[in-house]
Scaffold this motif. Structure first.
Motif, PDB file in Angstrom:
ATOM      1  N   CYS A  92       0.832  -1.209   0.000  1.00 41.56           N
ATOM      2  CA  CYS A  92       0.000   0.000   0.000  1.00 41.56           C
ATOM      3  C   CYS A  92       0.867   1.259   0.000  1.00 41.56           C
ATOM      4  O   CYS A  92       1.557   1.540   0.989  1.00 41.56           O
ATOM      5  CB  CYS A  92      -0.908  -0.003   1.225  1.00 41.56           C
ATOM      6  SG  CYS A  92      -1.955   1.457   1.373  1.00 41.56           S
ATOM      7  N   CYS A  94       1.670   5.008   0.707  1.00 40.39           N
ATOM      8  CA  CYS A  94       1.129   5.868   1.768  1.00 40.39           C
ATOM      9  C   CYS A  94       2.003   7.119   1.835  1.00 40.39           C
ATOM     10  O   CYS A  94       3.011   7.144   2.539  1.00 40.39           O
ATOM     11  CB  CYS A  94       1.140   5.109   3.091  1.00 40.39           C
ATOM     12  SG  CYS A  94       0.478   6.017   4.488  1.00 40.39           S
ATOM     13  N   ASP A 191       1.737  11.116   7.434  1.00 36.94           N
ATOM     14  CA  ASP A 191       1.175  10.270   6.385  1.00 36.94           C
ATOM     15  C   ASP A 191       0.983   8.825   6.843  1.00 36.94           C
ATOM     16  O   ASP A 191       0.202   8.078   6.254  1.00 36.94           O
ATOM     17  CB  ASP A 191       2.086  10.263   5.147  1.00 36.94           C
ATOM     18  CG  ASP A 191       2.106  11.600   4.430  1.00 36.94           C
ATOM     19  OD1 ASP A 191       1.097  12.328   4.528  1.00 36.94           O
ATOM     20  OD2 ASP A 191       3.112  11.913   3.773  1.00 36.94           O
TER      21      ASP A 191
END
Length: 333
Positions: A92, A94, A191
């Motif tokens: 993922c 990010c 983040d």
């Protein structure tokens, strides 16, 4: 130290071969230090033979690793090596990071500091060993992925074909402008998801040091955790990668200067000669209190971090907190 600041790749490769002839069991990291070059520069001298330079398409490449089945992830710094065997299942992006989770695997990768990557074949006493290895702009290893006996070798060869770089020369040009990642581990960016921020905040000024323990007390604590099979979180990292173990530890062994955890899917190798002690820290993240143990080097840099098991509703393990607070009170001497 023998320095080769302007040596050709052929000269450097020959120097490495000569060194291995005299020291057949020397690891490449130590060989590079002896020869006065980086590990990545030394590895690149074998491009076109047992080493293949890869294109710098890190998110796509890491996604492809998810097809290989069980692999061993290795993240290290100068004094600790963290190895986890599992699956790269969920990749993922990010912000500036790539988060990877899967069976027994949890990684936070800052690929912005990655400079080069290679597919590597090494001859060992057990036969050929295949890996993907990634380095920062200083030529330091940030993350390595090793095939296991259960990995898909055919898909690995296909991955190499897809991500093979056009340039397979044995020379590796590293930046000369001094642009090198700062020492230390990944900063707790906004983040990142909450659980990564929580782990990384323990090594910032937001954490309060409440005690310090010496190396013998640290070893005794790890033995106690192993006997209790208490779930813990063990974190090792560098500016380009953080790798987490979440669960108990069990099989501990001392080998020379190395304190080792040798469990089936998790290995930790900690150089006790480099450890000055460990700080017990406390902080508040969200509504929860957190108590951590930061294993420090001689220059007070964090080599590894240890935390208690954590539940999103109930917070950290009370038993873990009590263990550390008792050490803080006694001084852990």
């Amino acid at each position: 130290m023998i320095k080769h600041p302007e040596s050709s790749a052929d000269t450097l490769k020959q120097a490495w071969q000569d060194l291995r002839a005299d020291h057949p069991h020397m690891r490449i990291r130590d060989a590079a230090a002896t020869l006065g070059v980086s590990e990545a520069e030394l590895l690149a001298t074998d491009c076109g033979n047992r080493v293949t330079r890869l294109r710098e398409h890190w998110p796509a490449l890491l996604s492809a690793v998810g097809t290989l089945g069980p692999v061993m992830a290795l993240t290290r710094n100068a004094f600790a090596v963290h190895e986890k065997t599992g699956l790269y299942e969920d990749i993922c992006p990010c912000g500036d990071f790539i988060l990877i989770t899967g069976h027994h695997i949890e990684l936070c990768l800052s690929t912005g500091v990655w400079h080069s990557g290679f597919a590597v074949m090494e001859e060992t006493h057990l036969g050929p060993r295949h890996s993907l290895q990634f380095f920062d702009s200083g030529g330091e290893a940030v993350h390595k992925i090793y095939l296991t006996e259960h990995s898909d070798a055919g898909l690995y060869r296909r991955l190499i074909d897809i991500f093979r770089a056009d340039d397979q020369s044995p020379n590796l040009a590293l930046p000369t402008d001094g642009a090198k990642p700062a020492l230390g581990a990944i900063a707790p960016s906004k983040d990142l998801p909450e659980h990564w921020r929580r782990l990384l905040l323990a090594d910032t000024t937001e954490a309060v040091v409440t005690g310090r323990i010496a190396v013998p007390a640290l070893r005794e604590l790890m033995l106690q955790l192993a006997e209790l099979l208490l779930p813990i979180q063990v974190l090792v990292g560098n500016p380009g990668a953080m790798q987490l173990h979440d669960g108990p530890i069990q099989n501990l062994k001392i080998t020379g200067p190395w304190f080792n955890v040798l469990d089936r899917d998790f290995n930790l190798h900690l150089n006790e000669m480099a450890v000055a002690g460990a700080d017990i820290v406390q902080l508040t993240c969200g509504q929860q209190a957190l108590t951590g143990l930061l294993i420090r080097g001689q220059n007070q840099q964090t080599i590894a971090s240890v935390f208690g098991g954590y539940d999103e509703t109930d917070g950290e393990s009370v038993f873990w907190r009590d263990l550390l607070l008792a050490l803080a009170v006694t001084g852990g001497s």
